[in-house]
Design an enzyme around this catalytic site. Structure first.
Site, PDB file in Angstrom:
ATOM      1  N   TYR A  50       0.863  -1.193   0.000  1.00  0.00           N
ATOM      2  CA  TYR A  50       0.000   0.000   0.000  1.00  0.00           C
ATOM      3  C   TYR A  50       0.898   1.241   0.000  1.00  0.00           C
ATOM      4  O   TYR A  50       1.501   1.594   1.016  1.00  0.00           O
ATOM      5  CB  TYR A  50      -0.896   0.037   1.231  1.00  0.00           C
ATOM      6  N   LEU A  81     -18.188  -0.961   2.923  1.00  0.00           N
ATOM      7  CA  LEU A  81     -18.914   0.154   2.296  1.00  0.00           C
ATOM      8  C   LEU A  81     -18.725   0.129   0.777  1.00  0.00           C
ATOM      9  O   LEU A  81     -18.987   1.124   0.095  1.00  0.00           O
ATOM     10  CB  LEU A  81     -18.438   1.491   2.882  1.00  0.00           C
ATOM     11  N   ARG A  96     -16.069   0.314  -0.984  1.00  0.00           N
ATOM     12  CA  ARG A  96     -15.118   1.373  -1.372  1.00  0.00           C
ATOM     13  C   ARG A  96     -15.775   2.757  -1.360  1.00  0.00           C
ATOM     14  O   ARG A  96     -15.406   3.638  -2.129  1.00  0.00           O
ATOM     15  CB  ARG A  96     -14.514   1.138  -2.765  1.00  0.00           C
ATOM     16  N   GLY A  97     -16.775   2.928  -0.539  1.00  0.00           N
ATOM     17  CA  GLY A  97     -17.467   4.216  -0.439  1.00  0.00           C
ATOM     18  C   GLY A  97     -18.772   4.247  -1.209  1.00  0.00           C
ATOM     19  O   GLY A  97     -19.636   5.082  -0.955  1.00  0.00           O
ATOM     20  N   SER A 124     -21.694   4.016   1.030  1.00  0.00           N
ATOM     21  CA  SER A 124     -21.507   4.751   2.288  1.00  0.00           C
ATOM     22  C   SER A 124     -22.594   5.786   2.522  1.00  0.00           C
ATOM     23  O   SER A 124     -22.707   6.343   3.611  1.00  0.00           O
ATOM     24  CB  SER A 124     -20.151   5.471   2.267  1.00  0.00           C
TER      25      SER A 124
HETATM   26  N1  LIG Z   1      -7.483  -8.300   1.532  1.00  0.00           N
HETATM   27  C1  LIG Z   1      -7.756  -7.536   0.492  1.00  0.00           C
HETATM   28  O1  LIG Z   1      -7.699  -7.966  -0.658  1.00  0.00           O
HETATM   29  C2  LIG Z   1      -8.134  -6.089   0.722  1.00  0.00           C
HETATM   30  C3  LIG Z   1      -8.556  -5.312  -0.356  1.00  0.00           C
HETATM   31  C4  LIG Z   1      -8.910  -3.992  -0.121  1.00  0.00           C
HETATM   32  C5  LIG Z   1      -8.864  -3.468   1.156  1.00  0.00           C
HETATM   33  N2  LIG Z   1      -8.425  -4.246   2.194  1.00  0.00           N
HETATM   34  C6  LIG Z   1      -8.321  -3.695   3.561  1.00  0.00           C
HETATM   35  O2  LIG Z   1      -9.603  -3.356   4.026  1.00  0.00           O
HETATM   36  C7  LIG Z   1      -9.617  -1.985   4.434  1.00  0.00           C
HETATM   37  C8  LIG Z   1     -10.980  -1.389   4.181  1.00  0.00           C
HETATM   38  O3  LIG Z   1     -11.268  -1.491   2.789  1.00  0.00           O
HETATM   39  P1  LIG Z   1     -11.818  -0.286   1.955  1.00  0.00           P
HETATM   40  O4  LIG Z   1     -11.091   0.924   2.363  1.00  0.00           O
HETATM   41  O5  LIG Z   1     -11.844  -0.629   0.537  1.00  0.00           O
HETATM   42  O6  LIG Z   1     -13.299  -0.277   2.452  1.00  0.00           O
HETATM   43  P2  LIG Z   1     -14.526   0.592   2.668  1.00  0.00           P
HETATM   44  O7  LIG Z   1     -14.590   0.839   4.111  1.00  0.00           O
HETATM   45  O8  LIG Z   1     -15.632  -0.118   1.983  1.00  0.00           O
HETATM   46  O9  LIG Z   1     -14.321   1.945   1.843  1.00  0.00           O
HETATM   47  C9  LIG Z   1     -13.621   2.984   2.411  1.00  0.00           C
HETATM   48  C10 LIG Z   1     -13.981   4.287   1.724  1.00  0.00           C
HETATM   49  O10 LIG Z   1     -15.363   4.585   1.941  1.00  0.00           O
HETATM   50  C11 LIG Z   1     -15.526   5.993   2.113  1.00  0.00           C
HETATM   51  N3  LIG Z   1     -16.339   6.264   3.314  1.00  0.00           N
HETATM   52  C12 LIG Z   1     -17.435   7.017   3.357  1.00  0.00           C
HETATM   53  N4  LIG Z   1     -17.942   7.043   4.603  1.00  0.00           N
HETATM   54  C13 LIG Z   1     -17.144   6.316   5.372  1.00  0.00           C
HETATM   55  C14 LIG Z   1     -17.154   6.002   6.755  1.00  0.00           C
HETATM   56  N5  LIG Z   1     -18.078   6.450   7.584  1.00  0.00           N
HETATM   57  N6  LIG Z   1     -16.162   5.226   7.231  1.00  0.00           N
HETATM   58  C15 LIG Z   1     -15.212   4.754   6.413  1.00  0.00           C
HETATM   59  N7  LIG Z   1     -15.138   5.023   5.082  1.00  0.00           N
HETATM   60  C16 LIG Z   1     -16.112   5.808   4.569  1.00  0.00           C
HETATM   61  C17 LIG Z   1     -14.137   6.581   2.232  1.00  0.00           C
HETATM   62  O11 LIG Z   1     -13.831   7.231   1.035  1.00  0.00           O
HETATM   63  P3  LIG Z   1     -13.390   8.749   1.057  1.00  0.00           P
HETATM   64  O12 LIG Z   1     -12.275   8.831   2.075  1.00  0.00           O
HETATM   65  O13 LIG Z   1     -12.934   8.974  -0.350  1.00  0.00           O
HETATM   66  O14 LIG Z   1     -14.623   9.477   1.470  1.00  0.00           O
HETATM   67  C18 LIG Z   1     -13.211   5.404   2.361  1.00  0.00           C
HETATM   68  O15 LIG Z   1     -11.985   5.594   1.696  1.00  0.00           O
HETATM   69  C19 LIG Z   1      -8.485  -1.337   3.646  1.00  0.00           C
HETATM   70  O16 LIG Z   1      -8.026  -0.162   4.274  1.00  0.00           O
HETATM   71  C20 LIG Z   1      -7.468  -2.432   3.638  1.00  0.00           C
HETATM   72  O17 LIG Z   1      -6.739  -2.423   4.859  1.00  0.00           O
HETATM   73  C21 LIG Z   1      -8.083  -5.546   1.981  1.00  0.00           C
END
Ligand SMILES: NC(=O)c1ccc[n+]([C@@H]2O[C@H](COP(=O)([O-])OP(=O)(O)OC[C@H]3O[C@@H](n4cnc5c(N)ncnc54)[C@H](OP(=O)(O)O)[C@@H]3O)[C@@H](O)[C@H]2O)c1
Length: 332
Positions: free
Chosen positions: A56, A209, A211-212, A215
């Site tokens: 990352y 979420l 990826r938002g 959300s």
């Molecule tokens: N194992 C794997 O293959 C894999 C793949 C992907 C991710 N991951 C891990 O899982 C974690 C979470 O995944 P993700 O970031 O894709 O998931 P997510 O929580 O579905 O999406 C996060 C995005 O949603 C938006 N958002 C809007 N409201 C929110 C709120 N109240 N809380 C949090 N986010 C909000 C934000 O975008 P804005 O900041 O642009 O508003 C944030 O960047 C990653 O950080 C990573 O550590 C693992």
């Protein structure tokens, strides 16, 4: 803070984990000070599970977490459990160049992660994807050697299917499978979740979420020049259909006096005590909203109404672009 144990062999962690990926990569520009403040706020709120990957931001995310931990209050730093994914190869332009999970690569990646994070062990270490050239037994065996040597505490998996889960668990106890799971990504329900339960393996759910997208903050005209610009679900034609699902969800959330993000996170948490949602908050306001999901309890009627609003399989578009879908053992 509520707690959940990751599988039979894994650590007990906060019921919500913080995924730090978006602070360094894939979701466009982020603010370093705000990222560190968000990690500190998460630790202060009792979040103990921090998730990252060595790829990352090509090491940036681990250095960021290392800096945040060094400047956190001592007791909070000591309670933090770090989950690290390895194996994905990058190029200088930020592109993706396959996977390497050979035993010698495991030790090399781990050595760099320990140094970047500034820690003497990693709490959960996991290959991010399956390397088609390396039997999973060899990769897990190499991490097991690192457990014996004291550099790793627990072994996890990421985005693998039932056969691979069983093969890996035959080599060493697995704490948790990290896999995408949300109202609109429910592939885990077709056998993978049951296999984890049969083997006493927990689940850390990412993309709760989407990826938002679900959300409640994403709009059809939101511009992105990041992962989401290439994600099928955000493409014209699909995004409108997916946001219509969000509007149906918003009505249920509003009736309960909570936000869309909170109901979406709470839905994942309600699927089992063995599941820990990872939220990708990059800012304190998003984190505060996500933490509010811990106070949400969904009744049987709520869950039925949510299922009607967002039926399984309702999403328009796959969760990754075609090339990335091909690297998902969990989708085979
Ligand atoms: N194992 C794997 O293959 C894999 C793949 C992907 C991710 N991951 C891990 O899982 C974690 C979470 O995944 P993700 O970031 O894709 O998931 P997510 O929580 O579905 O999406 C996060 C995005 O949603 C938006 N958002 C809007 N409201 C929110 C709120 N109240 N809380 C949090 N986010 C909000 C934000 O975008 P804005 O900041 O642009 O508003 C944030 O960047 C990653 O950080 C990573 O550590 C693992």
């Amino acid at each position: 803070m509520q707690k959940r144990q990751l599988g039979h062999s894994g650590p007990t962690v906060s019921a919500l984990g913080l995924g730090c990926m978006g602070m360094s990569d894939l979701y466009g520009p982020s603010d370093r000070g705000e990222s560190i403040a968000t990690i500190h706020a998460a630790l202060e709120a009792g979040i103990t599970l921090l998730d990252t990957g060595d790829f990352y931001g090509m090491g940036h995310n681990e250095m960021l977490i290392g800096e945040a931990l060094r400047s956190a209050a001592g007791s909070q730093r000591d309670q933090a459990l770090i989950s690290v994914k390895f194996g994905a190869l990058r190029d200088p332009a930020g592109g993706w160049a396959g996977y390497d999970t050979r035993p010698q690569a495991v030790k090399n990646f781990l050595t760099y992660s320990l140094r970047r994070l500034g820690v003497d062990h990693i709490d959960i270490y996991r290959p991010s994807r399956i390397d088609p050239d390396v039997p999973v037994e060899d990769t897990i065996g190499a991490i097991a050697d690192m457990v014996k040597a004291g550099y790793v505490r627990h072994i996890g998996l990421s985005e693998v299917g039932t056969d691979t889960i069983r093969r890996a668990a035959a080599v060493h106890p697995i704490s948790d499978l990290q896999i995408e799971y949300s109202l609109i990504s429910r592939g885990i329900e077709n056998g993978i979740l049951q296999t984890c339960r049969d083997l006493g393996i927990g689940v850390t759910a990412y993309g709760v979420l989407s990826r938002g997208l679900i959300s409640g903050h994403w709009q059809a005209n939101t511009q992105s020049n990041d992962f989401r610009a290439h994600s099928p679900r955000f493409q014209a034609g699909n995004v409108d259909r997916n946001l219509a699902l969000v509007e149906a969800l918003r009505k249920i959330a509003a009736a309960k006096g909570i936000s869309v993000a909170q109901i979406a996170i709470a839905w994942v948490a309600a699927q089992g005590q063995d599941i820990v949602p990872l939220v990708g908050a990059r800012r304190r306001d998003r984190l505060t909203e996500a933490l509010g999901s811990l106070d949400v309890s969904l009744t049987r009627d709520d869950l039925a109404a949510i299922e009607t609003a967002v039926p399984k399989g309702a999403a328009a578009g796959e969760r990754y672009a075609t090339e990335q879908m091909a690297s998902l053992d969990s989708e085979r």
